[in-house]
Every structure is written in C-alpha cells, then in structure tokens.
Scaffold this motif. Sequence first.
Motif, PDB file in Angstrom:
ATOM      1  N   ASN A 122       0.918  -1.455  -0.079  1.00 16.65           N
ATOM      2  CA  ASN A 122       0.031   0.005   0.091  1.00 16.65           C
ATOM      3  C   ASN A 122       0.820   1.315  -0.076  1.00 16.65           C
ATOM      4  O   ASN A 122       2.265   1.184   0.003  1.00 16.65           O
ATOM      5  CB  ASN A 122      -0.939  -0.032   1.270  1.00 16.65           C
ATOM      6  CG  ASN A 122      -0.144  -0.131   2.510  1.00 16.65           C
ATOM      7  OD1 ASN A 122       0.903   0.394   2.770  1.00 16.65           O
ATOM      8  ND2 ASN A 122      -0.863  -0.776   3.561  1.00 16.65           N
ATOM      9  N   ASP A 123       0.327   2.638   0.027  1.00 19.45           N
ATOM     10  CA  ASP A 123       0.893   3.732  -0.059  1.00 19.45           C
ATOM     11  C   ASP A 123       2.038   3.767   1.016  1.00 19.45           C
ATOM     12  O   ASP A 123       3.197   4.255   0.601  1.00 19.45           O
ATOM     13  CB  ASP A 123       0.151   4.942  -0.177  1.00 19.45           C
ATOM     14  CG  ASP A 123      -0.664   4.926  -1.386  1.00 19.45           C
ATOM     15  OD1 ASP A 123      -0.554   4.212  -2.271  1.00 19.45           O
ATOM     16  OD2 ASP A 123      -1.664   5.725  -1.422  1.00 19.45           O
ATOM     17  N   GLY A 124       1.612   3.374   2.118  1.00 14.40           N
ATOM     18  CA  GLY A 124       2.543   3.298   3.530  1.00 14.40           C
ATOM     19  C   GLY A 124       3.677   2.748   2.939  1.00 14.40           C
ATOM     20  O   GLY A 124       4.864   3.235   3.369  1.00 14.40           O
ATOM     21  N   TYR A 125       3.553   1.473   2.633  1.00 20.42           N
ATOM     22  CA  TYR A 125       4.842   0.591   2.483  1.00 20.42           C
ATOM     23  C   TYR A 125       5.990   1.123   1.252  1.00 20.42           C
ATOM     24  O   TYR A 125       6.937   0.987   1.349  1.00 20.42           O
ATOM     25  CB  TYR A 125       4.342  -0.871   2.267  1.00 20.42           C
ATOM     26  CG  TYR A 125       3.934  -1.645   3.709  1.00 20.42           C
ATOM     27  CD1 TYR A 125       4.750  -1.493   4.728  1.00 20.42           C
ATOM     28  CD2 TYR A 125       2.782  -1.948   3.793  1.00 20.42           C
ATOM     29  CE1 TYR A 125       4.610  -2.069   5.936  1.00 20.42           C
ATOM     30  CE2 TYR A 125       2.287  -2.709   5.039  1.00 20.42           C
ATOM     31  CZ  TYR A 125       3.488  -2.661   6.237  1.00 20.42           C
ATOM     32  OH  TYR A 125       2.864  -3.091   7.142  1.00 20.42           O
ATOM     33  N   ASP A 127       6.077   4.302   0.397  1.00 18.73           N
ATOM     34  CA  ASP A 127       6.635   5.321   0.802  1.00 18.73           C
ATOM     35  C   ASP A 127       7.754   4.910   1.570  1.00 18.73           C
ATOM     36  O   ASP A 127       8.967   5.503   1.224  1.00 18.73           O
ATOM     37  CB  ASP A 127       5.756   5.994   1.559  1.00 18.73           C
ATOM     38  CG  ASP A 127       6.288   7.461   2.098  1.00 18.73           C
ATOM     39  OD1 ASP A 127       6.921   8.198   0.852  1.00 18.73           O
ATOM     40  OD2 ASP A 127       6.266   7.722   3.270  1.00 18.73           O
ATOM     41  N   LEU A 128       7.519   3.882   2.708  1.00 22.91           N
ATOM     42  CA  LEU A 128       8.728   3.616   3.612  1.00 22.91           C
ATOM     43  C   LEU A 128       9.872   3.005   2.696  1.00 22.91           C
ATOM     44  O   LEU A 128      11.035   3.230   3.003  1.00 22.91           O
ATOM     45  CB  LEU A 128       8.174   2.508   4.392  1.00 22.91           C
ATOM     46  CG  LEU A 128       9.198   1.980   5.392  1.00 22.91           C
ATOM     47  CD1 LEU A 128       9.494   2.977   6.309  1.00 22.91           C
ATOM     48  CD2 LEU A 128       8.672   0.657   6.147  1.00 22.91           C
TER      49      LEU A 128
ATOM     50  N   SER B 135      -2.911   3.916   6.567  1.00 23.53           N
ATOM     51  CA  SER B 135      -1.602   3.212   5.722  1.00 23.53           C
ATOM     52  C   SER B 135      -1.287   4.603   4.773  1.00 23.53           C
ATOM     53  O   SER B 135      -1.013   4.299   3.726  1.00 23.53           O
ATOM     54  CB  SER B 135      -1.997   2.185   5.090  1.00 23.53           C
ATOM     55  OG  SER B 135      -2.240   1.038   5.932  1.00 23.53           O
ATOM     56  N   LEU B 136      -1.332   5.604   5.303  1.00 29.58           N
ATOM     57  CA  LEU B 136      -0.760   6.827   4.318  1.00 29.58           C
ATOM     58  C   LEU B 136       0.934   6.794   4.539  1.00 29.58           C
ATOM     59  O   LEU B 136       1.417   6.551   5.364  1.00 29.58           O
ATOM     60  CB  LEU B 136      -1.587   8.050   4.975  1.00 29.58           C
ATOM     61  CG  LEU B 136      -2.944   8.051   4.844  1.00 29.58           C
ATOM     62  CD1 LEU B 136      -3.484   9.588   5.399  1.00 29.58           C
ATOM     63  CD2 LEU B 136      -3.395   8.004   3.553  1.00 29.58           C
ATOM     64  N   PRO B 137       1.404   7.390   3.539  1.00 31.36           N
ATOM     65  CA  PRO B 137       2.796   7.753   3.227  1.00 31.36           C
ATOM     66  C   PRO B 137       3.325   8.487   4.571  1.00 31.36           C
ATOM     67  O   PRO B 137       2.631   9.323   5.349  1.00 31.36           O
ATOM     68  CB  PRO B 137       3.087   8.483   2.202  1.00 31.36           C
ATOM     69  CG  PRO B 137       1.925   8.262   1.254  1.00 31.36           C
ATOM     70  CD  PRO B 137       0.777   7.940   2.124  1.00 31.36           C
TER      71      PRO B 137
END
Lengths: 343, 357
Positions: A122-125, A127-128, B135-137
């Motif tokens: 997902n966007d979070g992963y 970006d990480l 789950s945002l950046p």
Amino acid sequence: MTFTRRILLRLAGALVAVPLALGAAAEARTVTDSAGRAVEIPDVVTRVFAAGPPAAVLLYAVKPEAMIGWVRQPRPQDLPFLIEAVRNLPTLGQITGAGDVVNVETIVAERPDLILDFGTINDGYVDLANRVQAQTGVPYILIDGSFAATPEALRLVGDILGVPAQGEALAAYFEAALAEVDRVLATVPAEARPRIYMARGATGLQSGTRGSINMAIIERVGAVNVVDSTGGGLVTVSPEQVIAWAPDTILTLDATFAGEVAGRPEWQTVPAVANGRVLLAPDTPFGFLDIPPSLNRIVGLYWSLTKLYPDAASFDLRAKIREFYELFYHVTPTDGQLDVLVR
Amino acid sequence: MSAETSGALGAATAPGAAARDAGTARYLAVLGVLAAVLVVVLIGAATLGPYRLSPAEVVGAVWRRLAGQPVERVVETVLFNIRLPRIATAALVGASLAAAGAAYQSLFRNPLVSPDILGVSTGAGLGAVTAILLSLPVFAIQLFGFVGGVATVLVVMALTGSLRGGNRLLTLVLSGIVVGALASAAISLVKVLADPYDQLPTITFWLLGSLARITSADLRAVLPAVAVGLVPLVLLRWRIGVLSLGDDEARALGIEPSRLRLIVIGAATMVTAAVVAISGVVGWVGLMVPHMGRFLVGPRFDRLLPVSLLAGAVFMVAVDTLARTMAAVEVPLGILTAALGAPLFVALLARGRRVWS
C-alpha cells in the motif's frame, strides 16, 4: 547499463584482468517489483536484508545462503528444522511489522545487496521503501504477499536472487497444493464446510476478519470464518461474541490456549470446545496457518484439508509435509518429527 | 554521554557560586558552559552509532564535505544521510520542546505546565495515528500530526472564548484538559481499530516518540514552522517575562496581556506541533528542561529561554544517542526521557528549593 559504460568496462578489462571481474560484479540491472517500482539491483545478489518476518521466511526458502540475519531470533524448538548455516545468524531487527525496529545505520553496516519485503502493498509501504532506499542507497524490493499471488512472488524473487529454478520449484509445489485443495473441495458440498474460529494469542480472543492476510489460508480451504466483519485485519473479540458465533471448529497456533481452553468456563458452551474440535496447528519452525503470514502457510493447506475433511482428503499428509520441508526449509524431518507435525 | 552532560552541568554551578551577586555574570557563564557542552555532545553523538566510524573519520569526512571534496560512499550514507540529520533533528526537537515548555510555564505562572497543557501533543498524536490507520505515506502522517496539534489548540481556544466569565487562565487550562481527554479517547479508539500485527506497533512506537526514521527532508520540512514559532518567543522574551509577574504589572508597563498571551500560545503551539509531527510524542523534555534552566539561572524568562533552548538540545541529543546505540534495535525516546528525566528531576528538586521563587 548504457552502451558507453559497457565499452568502458571492456576497455578496463582489456587493460587489466582484475577490474573486469570487479566491474562485472558491480554491474546492475533493473527489475520491477510488485508495487511497479523500477529498482536497480546488482547482477549477483549475495547478501539480502529481510524487512520483516514474512520476508525472512521467503528468503530462507528461496536462497538461504543470502541471509545475513534474522528479523526475530528462532526459538530453540525451531532450530532442528533450519539448516546449520543460518541457525546462529544475528538477530538484526526489522523495518516493517511488529517488533524491534532496526537502526537504519545497522542496515548500511551489514552491507546488503538489497532489502526484501514481502507482504501487503500500500502507499505506506511504498513510501517507506522509497525513503529507506533513498537514505541507505540499498535497493528495496517490495513483493506482494497476498496468498493468491504466491506463485508470481516466488518466480519474481527466484529471478531477482539469481535462483530461478528454486523459485519455479516452490511455485510448482504451491500450485499443486492449490489443485489438491480444489479437488477436495469439489467433493464437499457447501453445507458440509466447517464454521471456523481462528484463536490467536494465549487468551484465544484475537482473531482475523474475513479477507485479512492472516485468514487467507482458512478461506482458501473452503472454511467459513465466523468473524464476519471485513475490516481486513486482526481484531480482539469477547468470549460472549465467540459463543454467539458458535463455531464448530477452532483452529489455533497457540499451545497455551489449546491446552487450557477445555478448562476455561467461558468457552464450555462453544460447540467446538464441547465437541473437542480445538485443533492446534504445528508451528515449527514457522506456523502452519499464520505467524508469519508467509510461505509457511502453504503446507498448512494440506494439513487443514486433512483435519477439516478427513474423508475427502486422500493424499499422504506425511509425504506432503516431508516434501515441503525438503523444498522450502532444506531439511528432511525424521519420522519422530513427522509424527509431531502431522498431529 | 549523559555522564558528561551532568558532570558539566554540575561544574557550571561551582563557578556560579562565586558570581551569585552578579546574576548576569552567572547567566553568561551558564550559557557559555551549555554551549560548550552542546558542542561536545554533538561531536560525541556524531562519532557513536552501530556503524563504526572513528572520530578522525567523522571529522575528516565533515571537513572534506565542507571543502567540496568527495567522501567515501558508505561514510557519506551513514554520516550525511542517516546520522547527522538525526542528530540535528534531536537538537531541534529538544530545543523546541524546552522553549515551548518554558514559555507555557511563564505564561501560566505554574511550574507543572508542559507543552501539552493545551492538548497539542495529544492532538498531534490523534492526527498521526489516524494517518497510520489509513496506511498513508510518512509525509501524510507528519502533516496529519501537525494539523491535528494546531487544530486541537484552536478548538481549546474557541471553547475558552465561548465560556465567558471566571478566571480566563483556569478556563483555558480546563478546556485544554477536556479536549485533550477527548483526543486521547479517540487515539484509544484508533488503536482498537488498528491491525495489531501491522499498524498497532507503528502507532505505539509513534506515541512513544522516535527519531529512527528521520531524514534530512523531514528536518527541512519542519524548520519553517519551528522558526515561525521560535522567533516571536525570542523577540518577545522580555515582555513574556513581565507577563509572568501578573496582568496588572504588565499593563502598568504598557503590555496588553491577553494579546501577548495569544501570541505566546500560538508560537508555542506551532513549535510543539511541528517537532512532534516528525519525532512523535516525546514526553518530559518540555516539563523538565525549563526546571533545570530555572535552577541554573532563575525564573527570568529572557534568561530562561536561551538556557532552555541549549539545555533542551543537549538533553535530547544525548538521549537520542542512547536510543540508537544502547541496544541493537531502536529504543523509543519516551521511555528514555522518562527513565533518565525522572531521577534527574528529583535530584534537581532536592537540591534547588527556591527555584521557582
């Protein structure tokens, strides 16, 4: 990669033999990971940093010699099922998931050729991954960890790590297991499918919603998850709720829960407990149903079929488990160990 | 690291005894010693870390970088991409929280006040954990944190404005407590909703504060907001000091207390929300460092502010260096600030009885 660079490399090689070898080793190629990110990686990958527990299992199965450490230290009972070379690797911590967070400097200090993550995309992963890659200069590869996408994941990782035959062999095992699942399920009518509660933790009061990565295997073998919300993650529930759901089978990976549940008053009226249908799945070296949500669940397909549909599952569970351990964990379990694993 | 810090602080009090009559001399001496300690702590922090670099290598690399010469790639990565941005951020976070704490303690004329008195950290926490739940950046998590912190204080101010009559400061503090309690309840709700395997660890880690993932881009992103908050505090330090004497005294000197109070609250909120957005909720610093400052130079805000800025930076850099070196994995800052801060605080209380008078 460019034409000029190749010419320069050849010139270097013509002048001295050694720089040619160094230059070739340092040559990079570009791969596209599951998130669609184009990542430049070295041609020969020998050291890989696993970002989380699922990635550690994936790496161990596909290319154990590329491991540089564990995300979580293996327990003593796991060691007989792991090859000698990886048993004493250091525990480095992890980038994603629950547990100890690794220091970014430690990643650089270990000099990995790439960082591998296996799980939800997902966007979070994404970006990480981009941040860690930019900060450390180490290529960061994201692999889709959804259960259905496992064959593609195995082939992609086999290709990236330079062991395509191993990736293909593991993918073929998974596809054969799925074919067996479909063969068995075709003979079991919908009303004969079990209603399952997956109990996690020592209290057994943690479970997964429908569609969550942790419940994927249960759903794949045709069982009905009684936790009917679809939040897509783990949830904590009350005993009263479990009684209301009235599951006919409880699956768990927690030995404490499995041992104590029969003596806990609040669980007595749950049909699964009353009928002795609390099934403890093996968890060495990794859980058969989950924990981590990785390749270790593949063998759980055969195990679950045998436990849930004993009449319809006609394959030899011992042989399937032995084959899985040889292919994925690079060890051959003894007869004594297999006795425990088929239980 | 911490031994060096406390040793130097202790040394600062000894020459101060000779200059007790001349408060200014003592103040300047304290500033000088703190600045020297900060330099030592910064250099020490730059040479410590899981990736071994000798002091000579660190100094050499920094020197070559300043001179525009190439630096070995791995040293470049460790030092300039990872370690130095993190140390600079630690200094900024510590200085900012301490300054905001000092401003609030003067404003409310109460030493028990921390930067979170009006709910800014709790609000920032709510914003950030909501972004983690979605789950945002990382940048979105930081933005949500900043906006959440500022918005919470705005709600508190609006609530105070709508409650007419009575003691304004008391109403303000009570509103802050009420809104803060609501925000913590909302954080708990988010924790219940979060995936325990995937999101809850991130949320917990964030709520305890950590600089483990800091990059120079994060630092650059918050610098303007911190500057917008710190500059008014520095420029208005005399007036804020007068305000702490009481509203009537301030009016007698031509200062409009309610307007100045608004400016201080706005400035301290900006500073706190900005640093908490990138560091997570780091407790104790904003409460304890101003106390240390008062112990060293007394309660005058124009002196307390610079001392708090320096001491906050020293404390935070030292604590963060421990956080990244004491174990193979990262230790959350909130645990260390409390574990180190609490005994230090008790020692200060035991030694300096007339600190607040």
